[in-house]
Write an enzyme that holds these catalytic residues in place. Structure first.
Site, short mmCIF file in Angstrom:
data_model
loop_
_atom_site.label_atom_id
_atom_site.label_comp_id
_atom_site.label_asym_id
_atom_site.label_seq_id
_atom_site.Cartn_x
_atom_site.Cartn_y
_atom_site.Cartn_z
N VAL A 167 15.67 23.21 -24.16
CA VAL A 167 15.74 21.83 -23.14
C VAL A 167 15.71 22.94 -21.62
CG1 VAL A 167 16.76 20.08 -22.12
CG2 VAL A 167 16.50 20.46 -24.68
N PRO A 168 14.35 22.74 -20.95
CA PRO A 168 14.40 23.58 -19.88
C PRO A 168 15.17 23.43 -18.61
CG PRO A 168 12.40 22.25 -20.16
CD PRO A 168 13.49 21.78 -21.25
N CYS A 169 16.36 23.64 -18.43
CA CYS A 169 17.06 23.39 -17.36
C CYS A 169 17.03 24.40 -16.38
CB CYS A 169 18.65 23.19 -17.50
SG CYS A 169 19.36 24.59 -18.40
N HIS A 170 16.10 25.61 -16.93
CA HIS A 170 15.93 26.77 -16.02
C HIS A 170 14.73 26.31 -15.12
CE1 HIS A 170 13.21 27.29 -19.68
NE2 HIS A 170 12.33 27.72 -18.60
N ARG A 171 14.30 25.20 -15.41
CA ARG A 171 12.91 24.90 -14.38
C ARG A 171 13.29 23.86 -13.36
NH1 ARG A 171 9.27 23.12 -19.68
NH2 ARG A 171 9.00 25.48 -20.36
#
Length: 200
Positions: free
Chosen positions: A168-172
């Protein structure tokens, strides 16, 4: 007075026998419905990750910066104490993560168990996959898409508490000025993830 018979030590168990017994334990626990949380570790370009899954899906992806004990204790308290290292349940997740880090996968196709996040944080987590591979969104943009445009700090908190980073791409999620901001796995890991997606 009789002399007791000498105690004869049991023959040593081979490593092959131990591996078989361990696998038998896992299979028996799983088939009896006693394996609530399976976990494994995975080496990646951003460091070792602990993956954990329930029968509903992937429930936790955690950076192993301080070792697995605290992560497993938290899972035992919040999900179930019936936890075993059982890599087979996580084969699909490990394969897809490997494909992602090799630049061969841009989305994940995994069942997710989101029980570790609730309320507004869960709303944020639900919107993060909408940020496409190779793109970023600001904390303010994510707040607006989650229905609370003023909740920028709450979005930051939700990203920091994301139970499924990378998948779940919280790095984006970045700051409005374009700087990358903080990350649960550390700023260096966030840079690696963003660079990986930019290169592809």
């Amino acid at each position: 007075m009789t002399t007791p018979d000498p105690v004869v030590p049991a023959p040593p168990i081979s490593s092959g026998d131990l591996a078989w017994l361990r696998e038998r334990l896992i299979l028996d626990a799983d088939s009896a419905g006693l394996l609530d949380v399976a976990y494994r570790t995975l080496d990646t370009p951003v460091g070792a990750l602990l993956l954990a899954a329930t029968t509903e899906g992937l429930v936790r992806v955690a950076y192993l910066t301080d070792g697995p004990d605290d992560i497993l204790a938290d899972l035992a308290e919040r999900v179930s104490p019936r936890i075993l290292e059982a890599p087979h349940r996580l084969d699909a997740a490990a394969t897809q993560l490997d494909e992602y880090f090799r630049g061969r996968r841009v989305t994940f196709d995994l069942a997710l168990d989101l029980r570790l996040t609730t309320g507004f944080r869960r709303d944020v987590i639900a919107h993060l996959p909408d940020i496409a591979y190779g793109h970023t969104a600001s904390y303010a943009q994510v707040a607006a898409s989650a229905g609370s445009p003023r909740a920028v700090r709450a979005v930051g908190s939700a990203c920091a508490k994301n139970p499924l980073p990378v998948v779940v791409p919280c790095h984006r999620v970045v700051r409005s000025d374009g700087s990358i901001g903080q990350y649960v796995g550390g700023i260096a890991a966030k840079r690696i993830l963003l660079d990986l997606e930019t290169v592809a």
